[in-house]
Design a protein around this motif. Structure first.
Motif, PDB file in Angstrom:
ATOM      1  N   LYS A 114      66.194  22.488  10.225  1.00 33.83           N
ATOM      2  CA  LYS A 114      66.966  21.466  10.948  1.00 33.83           C
ATOM      3  C   LYS A 114      68.463  21.698  10.779  1.00 33.83           C
ATOM      4  N   LYS A 115      68.858  22.020   9.560  1.00 31.15           N
ATOM      5  CA  LYS A 115      70.273  22.261   9.255  1.00 31.15           C
ATOM      6  C   LYS A 115      70.833  23.424  10.071  1.00 31.15           C
ATOM      7  N   HIS A 116      69.970  24.382  10.427  1.00 40.15           N
ATOM      8  CA  HIS A 116      70.399  25.544  11.199  1.00 40.15           C
ATOM      9  C   HIS A 116      70.079  25.406  12.687  1.00 40.15           C
ATOM     10  N   GLY A 117      69.854  24.184  13.144  1.00 43.85           N
ATOM     11  CA  GLY A 117      69.765  23.932  14.583  1.00 43.85           C
ATOM     12  C   GLY A 117      68.388  24.005  15.205  1.00 43.85           C
ATOM     13  N   PHE A 118      67.352  24.197  14.429  1.00 38.83           N
ATOM     14  CA  PHE A 118      66.001  24.170  14.984  1.00 38.83           C
ATOM     15  C   PHE A 118      65.614  22.710  15.179  1.00 38.83           C
ATOM     16  N   GLU A 119      65.225  22.351  16.385  1.00 41.20           N
ATOM     17  CA  GLU A 119      64.988  20.949  16.715  1.00 41.20           C
ATOM     18  C   GLU A 119      63.533  20.523  16.568  1.00 41.20           C
ATOM     19  N   LYS A 120      62.603  21.367  16.978  1.00 40.28           N
ATOM     20  CA  LYS A 120      61.180  21.003  16.981  1.00 40.28           C
ATOM     21  C   LYS A 120      60.534  21.481  15.683  1.00 40.28           C
ATOM     22  N   VAL A 121      60.830  20.769  14.598  1.00 39.55           N
ATOM     23  CA  VAL A 121      60.363  21.157  13.274  1.00 39.55           C
ATOM     24  C   VAL A 121      59.414  20.090  12.737  1.00 39.55           C
ATOM     25  N   PHE A 122      58.285  20.540  12.216  1.00 41.42           N
ATOM     26  CA  PHE A 122      57.266  19.641  11.680  1.00 41.42           C
ATOM     27  C   PHE A 122      56.808  20.152  10.315  1.00 41.42           C
ATOM     28  N   ASN A 123      56.335  19.240   9.493  1.00 39.76           N
ATOM     29  CA  ASN A 123      55.809  19.579   8.181  1.00 39.76           C
ATOM     30  C   ASN A 123      54.304  19.310   8.176  1.00 39.76           C
ATOM     31  N   LEU A 124      53.521  20.271   7.692  1.00 34.29           N
ATOM     32  CA  LEU A 124      52.083  20.070   7.593  1.00 34.29           C
ATOM     33  C   LEU A 124      51.807  19.186   6.383  1.00 34.29           C
ATOM     34  N   LYS A 125      51.429  17.961   6.637  1.00 37.17           N
ATOM     35  CA  LYS A 125      51.196  16.980   5.572  1.00 37.17           C
ATOM     36  C   LYS A 125      50.002  17.414   4.725  1.00 37.17           C
ATOM     37  N   GLY A 126      50.249  17.588   3.436  1.00 39.12           N
ATOM     38  CA  GLY A 126      49.187  18.019   2.542  1.00 39.12           C
ATOM     39  C   GLY A 126      49.021  19.521   2.467  1.00 39.12           C
ATOM     40  N   GLY A 127      49.752  20.248   3.303  1.00 37.23           N
ATOM     41  CA  GLY A 127      49.766  21.704   3.263  1.00 37.23           C
ATOM     42  C   GLY A 127      48.415  22.358   3.474  1.00 37.23           C
ATOM     43  N   VAL A 128      48.286  23.560   2.898  1.00 39.39           N
ATOM     44  CA  VAL A 128      47.056  24.336   3.045  1.00 39.39           C
ATOM     45  C   VAL A 128      45.876  23.602   2.411  1.00 39.39           C
ATOM     46  N   THR A 129      46.147  22.823   1.379  1.00 40.71           N
ATOM     47  CA  THR A 129      45.079  22.047   0.746  1.00 40.71           C
ATOM     48  C   THR A 129      44.455  21.086   1.748  1.00 40.71           C
ATOM     49  N   ALA A 130      45.283  20.370   2.501  1.00 32.00           N
ATOM     50  CA  ALA A 130      44.772  19.456   3.530  1.00 32.00           C
ATOM     51  C   ALA A 130      44.066  20.230   4.643  1.00 32.00           C
ATOM     52  N   TRP A 131      44.598  21.394   4.990  1.00 31.70           N
ATOM     53  CA  TRP A 131      43.999  22.254   6.015  1.00 31.70           C
ATOM     54  C   TRP A 131      42.572  22.626   5.604  1.00 31.70           C
ATOM     55  N   GLN A 132      42.409  23.064   4.342  1.00 34.98           N
ATOM     56  CA  GLN A 132      41.085  23.420   3.837  1.00 34.98           C
ATOM     57  C   GLN A 132      40.164  22.202   3.790  1.00 34.98           C
ATOM     58  N   ASN A 133      40.694  21.070   3.343  1.00 34.11           N
ATOM     59  CA  ASN A 133      39.883  19.856   3.265  1.00 34.11           C
ATOM     60  C   ASN A 133      39.418  19.383   4.633  1.00 34.11           C
ATOM     61  N   ALA A 134      40.137  19.774   5.676  1.00 29.98           N
ATOM     62  CA  ALA A 134      39.742  19.432   7.054  1.00 29.98           C
ATOM     63  C   ALA A 134      38.768  20.476   7.618  1.00 29.98           C
ATOM     64  N   ASN A 135      38.323  21.393   6.763  1.00 27.86           N
ATOM     65  CA  ASN A 135      37.381  22.462   7.144  1.00 27.86           C
ATOM     66  C   ASN A 135      37.921  23.360   8.254  1.00 27.86           C
ATOM     67  N   LEU A 136      39.226  23.596   8.214  1.00 28.82           N
ATOM     68  CA  LEU A 136      39.842  24.511   9.173  1.00 28.82           C
ATOM     69  C   LEU A 136      39.935  25.889   8.522  1.00 28.82           C
ATOM     70  N   PRO A 137      39.905  26.954   9.315  1.00 28.35           N
ATOM     71  CA  PRO A 137      39.792  28.301   8.752  1.00 28.35           C
ATOM     72  C   PRO A 137      41.092  28.819   8.153  1.00 28.35           C
ATOM     73  N   LEU A 138      40.929  29.640   7.110  1.00 24.07           N
ATOM     74  CA  LEU A 138      42.008  30.391   6.505  1.00 24.07           C
ATOM     75  C   LEU A 138      41.639  31.864   6.548  1.00 24.07           C
ATOM     76  N   LYS A 139      42.658  32.692   6.582  1.00 24.50           N
ATOM     77  CA  LYS A 139      42.452  34.135   6.593  1.00 24.50           C
ATOM     78  C   LYS A 139      42.992  34.682   5.267  1.00 24.50           C
ATOM     79  N   LYS A 140      42.240  35.577   4.654  1.00 19.16           N
ATOM     80  CA  LYS A 140      42.699  36.186   3.398  1.00 19.16           C
ATOM     81  C   LYS A 140      43.309  37.534   3.692  1.00 19.16           C
ATOM     82  N   GLY A 141      44.244  37.951   2.854  1.00 20.83           N
ATOM     83  CA  GLY A 141      44.907  39.234   3.027  1.00 20.83           C
ATOM     84  C   GLY A 141      46.329  39.050   3.501  1.00 20.83           C
ATOM     85  N   LYS A 142      46.999  40.191   3.699  1.00 17.99           N
ATOM     86  CA  LYS A 142      48.419  40.125   4.062  1.00 17.99           C
ATOM     87  C   LYS A 142      48.654  39.648   5.475  1.00 17.99           C
ATOM     88  N   LYS A 143      47.922  40.130   6.458  1.00 16.93           N
ATOM     89  CA  LYS A 143      48.181  39.695   7.834  1.00 16.93           C
ATOM     90  C   LYS A 143      46.943  39.428   8.575  1.00 16.93           C
TER      91      LYS A 143
END
Length: 143
Positions: A114-143
């Motif tokens: 936001k400080k550098h002018g990006f307007e459409k910025v959102f925070n994932l509430k609960g982060g990756v932990t919440a993502w996993q708890n919602a049974n959404l997929p994660l990928k392992k490895g570098k890319k």
């Protein structure tokens, strides 16, 4: 009122603890409107990704990212974000959803963006932990 003053004098630790808890509660309710950064639940984030072509910015450390990250996320550790903002310039007009393990570091990343002018910025509430708890997929490895 006299009783409150007497209680506060006899129990300063309790009064301080109550004040801190009250302040944190107020911040949790008003923080988003004050900072201008909206937190998204994982389901809301998937809608933004699917309908508005949002970008996922993962600001965790390398070892955390390798252990599991959101598919197609861009990885820039929080400590490197300020120096690597140029790599995000091409996404300036798209929504950016920052994430970390719990949502705290990504909140700092959102403030930096936001400080550098990006307007459409959102925070994932609960982060990756919440993502996993919602049974959404994660990928392992570098890319």
């Amino acid at each position: 009122m006299e009783q409150f003053v007497e209680f506060a004098g006899n129990h300063p630790g309790l009064v301080v603890a109550f004040s801190v808890i009250l302040g944190l509660l107020v911040w949790s309710f008003l923080g988003e409107s004050i900072s201008g950064i909206k937190s998204l639940l994982p389901q809301e984030a998937t809608l933004l990704i699917n309908h508005d072509n949002a970008i996922i910015l993962d600001v965790r450390q390398d070892n955390e990212y390798v252990n599991g990250h959101i598919i197609n996320s861009i990885h820039i550790p929080l400590n490197d974000l300020a120096t690597k903002l140029r790599s995000l310039e091409k996404y300036r007009n798209r929504p950016i959803i920052a994430n970390c393990m719990s949502g705290n570091r990504s909140s700092s990343a959102c403030r930096t963006l936001k400080k550098h002018g990006f307007e459409k910025v959102f925070n994932l509430k609960g982060g990756v932990t919440a993502w996993q708890n919602a049974n959404l997929p994660l990928k392992k490895g570098k890319k």
